[in-house]
Motif scaffolding. Structure first.
Motif, mmCIF file in Angstrom:
data_model
loop_
_atom_site.group_PDB
_atom_site.id
_atom_site.type_symbol
_atom_site.label_atom_id
_atom_site.label_comp_id
_atom_site.label_asym_id
_atom_site.label_seq_id
_atom_site.Cartn_x
_atom_site.Cartn_y
_atom_site.Cartn_z
ATOM 1 N N LEU A 99 -0.095 8.230 -5.005
ATOM 2 C CA LEU A 99 -1.253 8.878 -5.229
ATOM 3 C C LEU A 99 -1.087 10.365 -4.352
ATOM 4 O O LEU A 99 -1.738 11.236 -4.809
ATOM 5 C CB LEU A 99 -2.381 7.946 -4.474
ATOM 6 C CG LEU A 99 -2.862 6.856 -4.856
ATOM 7 C CD1 LEU A 99 -3.679 6.101 -4.110
ATOM 8 C CD2 LEU A 99 -3.392 7.247 -6.220
ATOM 9 N N MET A 100 -0.253 10.270 -3.288
ATOM 10 C CA MET A 100 -0.148 11.723 -2.685
ATOM 11 C C MET A 100 0.496 12.574 -3.633
ATOM 12 O O MET A 100 0.030 13.747 -3.636
ATOM 13 C CB MET A 100 0.869 11.554 -1.620
ATOM 14 C CG MET A 100 0.930 12.760 -0.698
ATOM 15 S SD MET A 100 2.001 12.160 0.770
ATOM 16 C CE MET A 100 3.551 12.149 0.155
ATOM 17 N N GLU A 155 -1.968 11.629 5.216
ATOM 18 C CA GLU A 155 -1.415 12.563 4.249
ATOM 19 C C GLU A 155 -2.343 12.671 2.986
ATOM 20 O O GLU A 155 -2.568 13.747 2.555
ATOM 21 C CB GLU A 155 0.152 12.141 3.852
ATOM 22 C CG GLU A 155 1.139 12.669 4.595
ATOM 23 C CD GLU A 155 2.484 12.413 4.207
ATOM 24 O OE1 GLU A 155 2.803 13.132 3.211
ATOM 25 O OE2 GLU A 155 3.223 11.493 4.711
ATOM 26 N N VAL A 156 -2.407 11.371 2.324
ATOM 27 C CA VAL A 156 -3.404 11.342 1.159
ATOM 28 C C VAL A 156 -4.962 11.829 1.575
ATOM 29 O O VAL A 156 -5.482 12.863 0.705
ATOM 30 C CB VAL A 156 -3.456 9.984 0.580
ATOM 31 C CG1 VAL A 156 -4.493 9.856 -0.402
ATOM 32 C CG2 VAL A 156 -2.241 9.444 0.048
ATOM 33 N N ALA A 211 -11.097 4.854 1.825
ATOM 34 C CA ALA A 211 -10.328 6.018 1.375
ATOM 35 C C ALA A 211 -9.223 5.570 0.550
ATOM 36 O O ALA A 211 -9.273 6.300 -0.755
ATOM 37 C CB ALA A 211 -9.483 6.516 2.638
ATOM 38 N N VAL A 212 -8.654 4.396 0.544
ATOM 39 C CA VAL A 212 -7.381 4.012 -0.317
ATOM 40 C C VAL A 212 -8.125 3.519 -1.567
ATOM 41 O O VAL A 212 -7.675 4.012 -2.617
ATOM 42 C CB VAL A 212 -6.666 2.940 0.464
ATOM 43 C CG1 VAL A 212 -5.923 2.080 -0.626
ATOM 44 C CG2 VAL A 212 -5.850 3.192 1.515
ATOM 45 N N LYS A 213 -9.266 2.958 -1.533
ATOM 46 C CA LYS A 213 -9.939 2.284 -2.726
ATOM 47 C C LYS A 213 -10.581 3.416 -3.423
ATOM 48 O O LYS A 213 -10.173 3.744 -4.478
ATOM 49 C CB LYS A 213 -11.091 1.687 -2.305
ATOM 50 C CG LYS A 213 -11.783 1.071 -3.547
ATOM 51 C CD LYS A 213 -13.252 0.135 -3.073
ATOM 52 C CE LYS A 213 -12.630 -1.248 -2.452
ATOM 53 N NZ LYS A 213 -13.773 -2.164 -2.236
ATOM 54 N N SER A 214 -10.798 4.582 -2.968
ATOM 55 C CA SER A 214 -11.626 5.713 -3.466
ATOM 56 C C SER A 214 -10.356 6.459 -4.119
ATOM 57 O O SER A 214 -10.486 6.877 -5.563
ATOM 58 C CB SER A 214 -12.289 6.608 -2.372
ATOM 59 O OG SER A 214 -13.511 6.127 -1.836
ATOM 60 N N VAL A 215 -9.424 6.791 -3.491
ATOM 61 C CA VAL A 215 -8.003 7.840 -3.986
ATOM 62 C C VAL A 215 -7.487 6.762 -5.188
ATOM 63 O O VAL A 215 -7.179 7.404 -6.201
ATOM 64 C CB VAL A 215 -7.230 7.992 -3.062
ATOM 65 C CG1 VAL A 215 -6.224 8.604 -3.606
ATOM 66 C CG2 VAL A 215 -7.847 8.872 -2.205
ATOM 67 N N ILE A 239 1.012 -1.099 0.032
ATOM 68 C CA ILE A 239 0.016 0.065 -0.031
ATOM 69 C C ILE A 239 0.781 1.229 0.005
ATOM 70 O O ILE A 239 0.464 2.262 -0.683
ATOM 71 C CB ILE A 239 -1.012 0.026 1.280
ATOM 72 C CG1 ILE A 239 -1.893 -1.184 0.859
ATOM 73 C CG2 ILE A 239 -1.568 1.215 1.255
ATOM 74 C CD1 ILE A 239 -2.959 -1.244 2.179
ATOM 75 N N MET A 240 2.036 1.181 0.672
ATOM 76 C CA MET A 240 2.908 2.412 0.816
ATOM 77 C C MET A 240 3.362 3.185 -0.571
ATOM 78 O O MET A 240 3.299 4.175 -0.659
ATOM 79 C CB MET A 240 4.181 2.067 1.718
ATOM 80 C CG MET A 240 4.801 3.349 1.667
ATOM 81 S SD MET A 240 5.878 3.502 3.067
ATOM 82 C CE MET A 240 5.657 3.733 4.596
#
Length: 184
Positions: free
Chosen positions: A12-13, A89-90, A146-150, A5-6
Motif C-alpha cells: 500500500l505504501m 508511513e502509510v 487506517a489500515v482498513k481505509s487504505v 499486515i506488514m
C-alpha cells in the motif's frame, strides 16, 4: 496476524507513494488550504508553531513531533514495532484518504481530532514538513480504521464506499466519531 499486515502495508505504501500528488492551495495565512483543493477541512493544528525537530506534549497526553517530510518518521516511533512504523508511513502518504475517514476511538472528545488522519498526523505543512501525533501508537481502533481505509482504496473502492463501510462497521460499540465531512 500482525506479521500479515506488514507485507500488505508495504504494498500500500508503494502504491500510495506512486499516486501521491494531490493539489493544494494556500490560504491567506500561508497554510495549506485543503478545502480549496476539494479536500476535507481538518481540525485546528496544535503543533503549527513547532519547528522541524521540535516536539510538544499536549494536555491530553499526546506527543507531537515535527519532521521535514513524510519520509522521515518521528522519534517517538523508534521503540515501536515495524508494523506500527509502517502504519505511520502509510498514514503520512494517505492523507487524501484518511482525512475523509472518521475515527471512533473517542479522540473527537479527548483530542479534538477531525478525522482518522489526525490520530497519526496533526498537520501537513506547505513546505512538506509534518506534525506527527503519537495518539495512534496507543490505539488499536485508530490503526484498524487506517489500515482498513487504505486497503479498501487499494482495492479500488471510492472514498464514499470506504466511508460508508467504516461508519457501518464502527457505528455501535464504539465512541462518538470525529466530525468528519462526508466525501462527495
Amino acid at each position: 496476524m500482525k506479521r500479515m499486515i506488514m507485507p500488505l502495508l508495504l504494498t500500500l505504501m508503494l502504491v500510495l507513494t506512486a499516486c501521491s500528488g494531490g493539489k493544494t492551495s494556500e490560504s491567506p495565512d500561508g497554510k495549506q488550504d485543503n478545502a480549496a483543493a476539494g479536500e476535507a477541512k481538518t481540525h485546528e493544528s496544535k503543533g503549527s508553531h513547532l519547528a522541524v525537530g521540535e516536539q510538544q506534549q499536549l494536555p491530553n497526553g499526546d506527543l507531537q513531533q515535527v519532521t521535514a517530510s513524510a519520509a522521515e518518521l518521528p522519534a517517538f516511533l523508534n521503540d515501536k514495532s515495524d508494523d506500527l512504523k509502517l502504519v505511520y508511513e502509510v498514514a503520512g502518504s494517505a492523507s487524501d484518504i484518511l482525512q475523509w475517514m472518521p475515527c471512533y476511538c473517542g479522540c473527537a472528545d479527548s483530542a479534538d481530532h477531525g478525522s482518522n488522519l489526525n490520530c497519526f498526523v496533526d498537520e501537513i505543512r506547505k513546505d512538506g514538513s509534518i506534525v506527527w501525533d503519537d495518539h495512534g501508537t496507543r490505539c488499536d481502533v485508530c490503526v484498524e480504521i487506517a489500515v482498513k481505509s487504505v486497503t479498501m482504496a487499494k482495492d479500488g473502492k471510492s472514498l464514499k464506499e470506504i466511508r460508508e463501510k467504516i461508519d457501518s462497521d464502527y457505528k455501535t460499540g464504539y465512541a462518538r466519531p470525529t466530525d468528519t465531512p462526508m466525501p462527495a
